[in-house]
Design a protein around this motif. Structure first.
Motif, PDB file in Angstrom:
ATOM      1  N   UNK A 107      47.125  62.514  57.488  1.00 17.29           N
ATOM      2  CA  UNK A 107      47.690  62.803  58.808  1.00 17.29           C
ATOM      3  C   UNK A 107      48.422  61.587  59.384  1.00 17.29           C
ATOM      4  N   UNK A 108      48.368  60.447  58.673  1.00 16.25           N
ATOM      5  CA  UNK A 108      48.946  59.198  59.172  1.00 16.25           C
ATOM      6  C   UNK A 108      50.299  58.879  58.556  1.00 16.25           C
ATOM      7  N   UNK A 109      51.096  59.870  58.272  1.00 16.78           N
ATOM      8  CA  UNK A 109      52.412  59.596  57.694  1.00 16.78           C
ATOM      9  C   UNK A 109      52.684  60.484  56.507  1.00 16.78           C
ATOM     10  N   UNK A 110      53.613  60.077  55.648  1.00 15.43           N
ATOM     11  CA  UNK A 110      53.951  60.902  54.493  1.00 15.43           C
ATOM     12  C   UNK A 110      52.756  61.072  53.559  1.00 15.43           C
ATOM     13  N   UNK A 111      52.661  62.251  52.955  1.00 13.90           N
ATOM     14  CA  UNK A 111      51.556  62.510  52.032  1.00 13.90           C
ATOM     15  C   UNK A 111      51.572  61.497  50.898  1.00 13.90           C
ATOM     16  N   UNK A 112      50.445  60.855  50.625  1.00 12.07           N
ATOM     17  CA  UNK A 112      50.433  59.812  49.588  1.00 12.07           C
ATOM     18  C   UNK A 112      50.393  60.384  48.184  1.00 12.07           C
ATOM     19  N   UNK A 113      50.968  59.647  47.261  1.00 16.01           N
ATOM     20  CA  UNK A 113      50.787  59.911  45.836  1.00 16.01           C
ATOM     21  C   UNK A 113      49.439  59.295  45.495  1.00 16.01           C
ATOM     22  N   UNK A 114      48.463  60.141  45.191  1.00 10.26           N
ATOM     23  CA  UNK A 114      47.062  59.720  45.135  1.00 10.26           C
ATOM     24  C   UNK A 114      46.622  59.433  43.709  1.00 10.26           C
ATOM     25  N   UNK A 115      46.087  58.236  43.507  1.00  9.37           N
ATOM     26  CA  UNK A 115      45.740  57.770  42.167  1.00  9.37           C
ATOM     27  C   UNK A 115      44.242  57.492  42.070  1.00  9.37           C
ATOM     28  N   UNK A 116      43.629  58.048  41.035  1.00 11.96           N
ATOM     29  CA  UNK A 116      42.261  57.709  40.661  1.00 11.96           C
ATOM     30  C   UNK A 116      42.314  56.856  39.395  1.00 11.96           C
ATOM     31  N   UNK A 117      41.358  55.964  39.234  1.00 15.01           N
ATOM     32  CA  UNK A 117      41.253  55.135  38.035  1.00 15.01           C
ATOM     33  C   UNK A 117      40.055  55.615  37.237  1.00 15.01           C
ATOM     34  N   UNK A 118      40.283  55.965  35.963  1.00 12.71           N
ATOM     35  CA  UNK A 118      39.209  56.519  35.151  1.00 12.71           C
ATOM     36  C   UNK A 118      39.510  56.319  33.676  1.00 12.71           C
ATOM     37  N   UNK A 119      38.466  56.136  32.837  1.00  9.78           N
ATOM     38  CA  UNK A 119      38.694  56.080  31.396  1.00  9.78           C
ATOM     39  C   UNK A 119      39.334  57.361  30.859  1.00  9.78           C
ATOM     40  N   UNK A 120      39.255  58.444  31.638  1.00 16.36           N
ATOM     41  CA  UNK A 120      39.841  59.726  31.218  1.00 16.36           C
ATOM     42  C   UNK A 120      41.325  59.828  31.568  1.00 16.36           C
ATOM     43  N   UNK A 121      41.875  58.827  32.253  1.00 12.93           N
ATOM     44  CA  UNK A 121      43.261  58.896  32.698  1.00 12.93           C
ATOM     45  C   UNK A 121      44.264  58.554  31.615  1.00 12.93           C
ATOM     46  N   UNK A 122      45.548  58.718  31.945  1.00 15.10           N
ATOM     47  CA  UNK A 122      46.595  58.350  30.989  1.00 15.10           C
ATOM     48  C   UNK A 122      46.722  56.821  30.972  1.00 15.10           C
ATOM     49  N   UNK A 123      46.982  56.253  29.812  1.00 11.47           N
ATOM     50  CA  UNK A 123      47.043  54.788  29.699  1.00 11.47           C
ATOM     51  C   UNK A 123      48.131  54.198  30.591  1.00 11.47           C
ATOM     52  N   UNK A 124      47.755  53.233  31.410  1.00 12.06           N
ATOM     53  CA  UNK A 124      48.710  52.587  32.304  1.00 12.06           C
ATOM     54  C   UNK A 124      49.661  51.724  31.488  1.00 12.06           C
ATOM     55  N   UNK A 125      50.922  51.672  31.928  1.00 13.43           N
ATOM     56  CA  UNK A 125      51.935  50.927  31.191  1.00 13.43           C
ATOM     57  C   UNK A 125      52.970  50.379  32.156  1.00 13.43           C
ATOM     58  N   UNK A 126      53.833  49.521  31.631  1.00 16.39           N
ATOM     59  CA  UNK A 126      54.914  48.968  32.433  1.00 16.39           C
ATOM     60  C   UNK A 126      55.848  50.076  32.914  1.00 16.39           C
ATOM     61  N   UNK A 127      56.050  51.070  32.082  1.00 16.44           N
ATOM     62  CA  UNK A 127      56.902  52.204  32.452  1.00 16.44           C
ATOM     63  C   UNK A 127      56.326  52.956  33.646  1.00 16.44           C
TER      64      UNK A 127
END
Length: 239
Positions: free
Chosen positions: A76-96
């Motif tokens: 409610x405090x502005x534009x809807x955020x792109x929400x990120x969770x950190x988990x071993x089940x997630x896609x591998x983070x990269x420079x891209x």
């Protein structure tokens, strides 16, 4: 860009977000960072954010109710955020991915702790990321890694216009070796080419060093790198 973090240990972010490039990015107006304590959205006197897992097992699981309530209020405090969770089940983070996220208007990092987060909370996720094949006690640490990689991609943050262009993983290659003064130290000399003032020759040397280092240390990256005919000829000469 605005970045929010939602965490049971918000003070963990204070040093990182208040130092070096993260501090400068905020002072220059490139970054608006807000850290939130998940306990604010609990309703018992102990501000409980976790409970025993259904089905038994060791450890504690973070409750979904405070996360949902916090999310609703933060949205409610502005534009809807792109929400990120950190988990071993997630896609591998990269420079891209860091480059992709640097173009978002607002990011919200929801940080797990203990044995994990109630699975229902993941319905809020725009993305789930993993920073490596290992387990951390603190999702806050993983969030800091991603935030640092993302913020330095924001145009202007590094100062120099080309600040992030020649770094490791740009174009799927490792960065070339770097040197500064003195020119000679304990019998180790800076390569003569770097002191020649011949900038085209220096650019060629750096490209070849980048290719050679990648071939030696991370040959898997070459499969997706953009290579010129000259690059391919140089690499064939290494074998």
């Amino acid at each position: 860009m605005r970045i929010d973090t939602l965490s049971t240990f918000p003070d963990m972010f204070s040093s990182v977000m208040g130092s070096s490039m993260m501090r400068i990015a905020q002072e220059k107006g490139y970054l608006n960072y807000q850290g939130y304590d998940l306990r604010k959205w609990t309703h018992d006197k102990h501000c409980t954010t976790d409970d025993e897992p259904y089905g038994g097992g060791c450890g504690l699981v973070m409750k979904c109710e405070p996360i949902f309530e916090a999310y609703d209020e933060l949205c409610s405090e502005g534009p809807a955020p792109y929400t990120i969770f950190l988990s071993p089940c997630g896609r591998p983070f990269s420079d891209e991915i860091a480059t992709e996220l640097s173009g978002k208007e607002r990011l919200l990092f929801i940080c797990g702790h203990y044995e994990g987060i109630d699975e229902r909370a993941y319905s809020l996720a725009s993305d789930v990321l993993c920073i490596g094949d290992y387990v951390l006690t603190s999702g806050e640490l993983a969030a800091m890694v991603v935030i640092d990689a993302v913020v330095r991609k924001i145009p202007g943050v590094l100062g120099a216009e080309m600040g992030a262009v020649d770094e490791s993983f740009h174009d799927n290659l490792l960065e070339y070796p770097q040197y500064t003064r003195p020119a000679s130290y304990r019998g180790m000399d800076v390569p003569e080419i770097l002191r020649s003032g011949n900038h085209p020759a220096i650019a060629t040397w750096r490209r070849q060093q980048s290719l050679a280092r990648t071939a030696a240390l991370r040959p898997d990256l070459l499969q997706s790198a953009t290579l010129t005919p000259e690059d391919e000829k140089f690499l064939r000469g290494l074998s």
